[in-house]
Scaffold this active site. Structure first.
Site, mmCIF file in Angstrom:
data_model
loop_
_atom_site.group_PDB
_atom_site.id
_atom_site.type_symbol
_atom_site.label_atom_id
_atom_site.label_comp_id
_atom_site.label_asym_id
_atom_site.label_seq_id
_atom_site.Cartn_x
_atom_site.Cartn_y
_atom_site.Cartn_z
ATOM 1 N N ASP A 49 0.826 -1.200 0.000
ATOM 2 C CA ASP A 49 0.000 0.000 0.000
ATOM 3 C C ASP A 49 0.866 1.257 0.000
ATOM 4 O O ASP A 49 0.363 2.372 -0.106
ATOM 5 C CB ASP A 49 -0.983 0.006 1.166
ATOM 6 C CG ASP A 49 -0.321 -0.099 2.524
ATOM 7 O OD1 ASP A 49 0.922 -0.184 2.587
ATOM 8 O OD2 ASP A 49 -1.052 -0.101 3.536
ATOM 9 N N SER A 50 2.180 1.076 0.059
ATOM 10 C CA SER A 50 3.114 2.178 -0.182
ATOM 11 C C SER A 50 2.918 2.767 -1.567
ATOM 12 O O SER A 50 3.385 3.880 -1.842
ATOM 13 C CB SER A 50 4.560 1.696 -0.010
ATOM 14 O OG SER A 50 4.799 0.525 -0.776
ATOM 15 N N ASP A 88 -1.076 -6.060 -0.362
ATOM 16 C CA ASP A 88 -1.489 -5.457 0.908
ATOM 17 C C ASP A 88 -2.997 -5.236 0.948
ATOM 18 O O ASP A 88 -3.598 -4.799 -0.040
ATOM 19 C CB ASP A 88 -0.823 -4.088 1.072
ATOM 20 C CG ASP A 88 0.380 -4.131 1.999
ATOM 21 O OD1 ASP A 88 0.480 -5.075 2.801
ATOM 22 O OD2 ASP A 88 1.216 -3.219 1.917
ATOM 23 N N LYS A 118 -1.489 -9.354 2.744
ATOM 24 C CA LYS A 118 -0.758 -8.938 3.949
ATOM 25 C C LYS A 118 -1.626 -7.985 4.759
ATOM 26 O O LYS A 118 -2.275 -7.114 4.182
ATOM 27 C CB LYS A 118 0.566 -8.256 3.599
ATOM 28 C CG LYS A 118 1.367 -7.803 4.849
ATOM 29 C CD LYS A 118 2.764 -7.364 4.494
ATOM 30 C CE LYS A 118 2.809 -5.978 3.907
ATOM 31 N NZ LYS A 118 2.382 -4.921 4.870
ATOM 32 N N GLU A 120 -1.579 -5.559 8.518
ATOM 33 C CA GLU A 120 -0.802 -5.041 9.634
ATOM 34 C C GLU A 120 -1.363 -5.636 10.921
ATOM 35 O O GLU A 120 -2.565 -5.588 11.175
ATOM 36 C CB GLU A 120 -0.832 -3.517 9.636
ATOM 37 C CG GLU A 120 -0.099 -2.935 8.431
ATOM 38 C CD GLU A 120 0.120 -1.442 8.522
ATOM 39 O OE1 GLU A 120 -0.203 -0.836 9.551
ATOM 40 O OE2 GLU A 120 0.620 -0.868 7.530
ATOM 41 N N GLU A 187 9.142 -4.453 10.849
ATOM 42 C CA GLU A 187 9.586 -3.145 10.355
ATOM 43 C C GLU A 187 9.950 -2.196 11.492
ATOM 44 O O GLU A 187 9.246 -2.085 12.490
ATOM 45 C CB GLU A 187 8.488 -2.490 9.504
ATOM 46 C CG GLU A 187 8.896 -1.118 8.977
ATOM 47 C CD GLU A 187 7.928 -0.522 7.974
ATOM 48 O OE1 GLU A 187 8.196 0.586 7.478
ATOM 49 O OE2 GLU A 187 6.906 -1.175 7.673
#
Length: 275
Positions: A49-50, A88, A118, A120, A187
């Protein structure tokens, strides 16, 4: 390329077997062209999602939508052949409850053809991960610095500065692992914490701003290539493409304004039609 000569795409079992073995090579990809370039060198391509910040110029990942992730996921799948592709799940698409998480994750897999999603990994993650994996959706976790939590944290800041934070990161990683995550991104934590997470979970860990002792590493490809003037401390720039592009664009602009482009080599030679 024929089906007979096409490379075998890596599976979740290939990624899981990397625990304690040769480190996994992971990079982000958002389009077909870059995915094709990176594919022979990577075990995992993450459609992160970056993309919201790197491609769309958003201030954070919070504004990324399902439609954006699916569009870029489709492009990366078209451009790659052998890498394991993870997409993501964007902010707001999985946190409310397990049914919401499953419906959105299933949509991503169905519409992109990717191999996994993915999420978080906050305190809710174990429930969501177990629900998804039991229903056939491989899940990669993400602990430590969580970009989608930027508004709670007040910015992008490393995790594990206090004993409470240290314990929370470790607990969330163990919970994600026990719930069935096939890998966990770690991270923005101290190497000692990343190493403890790696030793405490059965699945592979993938570090970013963490430790060389993780079972793999990932970077945002545009950071690695030097596309931006600034990059996070943990980035090693392997190229300076920004300078290359600036130079090329300046030379092109000068040629156009000086009527030096196009030259004969860039034009078609067609005979004039007879009257």
């Amino acid at each position: 390329m024929s089906a007979q000569t096409q490379a075998r795409r890596k599976t979740v079992r290939d990624i899981a077997k990397a625990k304690g073995d040769q480190p996994l090579v992971c990079l982000t990809a958002y389009d077909a062209a870059m995915a094709g370039i990176l594919d022979p060198h990577c075990d995992v391509l993450l459609v992160g999602d970056s993309v919201g910040m790197v491609v769309h110029g958003l201030p954070s990942t919070v504004g990324v939508t399902m439609e954006m992730m699916i569009l870029h996921g489709q492009a990366v799948m078209r451009g790659s052949q052998q890498a394991f592709v993870v997409v993501d799940m964007p902010f707001g698409s999985y946190e409310t409850n397990s049914d919401q998480a499953f419906l959105n994750a299933a949509r991503i897999l169905q519409e992109t053809g990717c191999q996994a999603v993915k999420i978080e990994s906050g305190t809710y993650a174990a429930t969501q991960i177990a629900h998804l994996t039991e229903r056939g959706i491989p899940v990669m976790g993400h602990v430590g610095l969580r970009p989608q939590a930027i508004n709670v944290d007040g910015g992008f800041r490393a995790k594990g500065r206090s004993q409470e934070e240290w314990s929370r990161v470790l607990d969330e990683a163990i919970a994600a692992d026990q719930a069935g995550a096939f890998a966990i991104v770690v991270e923005g934590v101290a190497p000692e914490l990343a190493d403890q997470v790696t030793q405490s979970v059965k699945c592979p860990t993938i570090g970013i701003g963490a430790s060389a002792g993780c079972d793999g590493q990932i970077l945002v490809t545009d950071d690695l290539l030097g596309m931006f003037e600034w990059a996070p401390r943990f980035v090693k720039r392997y190229a300076d493409l920004r300078s290359v592009i600036v130079k090329a664009a300046a030379e092109y602009a000068a040629d156009v304004r000086g009527r030096k482009f196009p030259e004969a080599a860039q034009t078609y030679k067609l005979s004039k039609p007879s009257s």
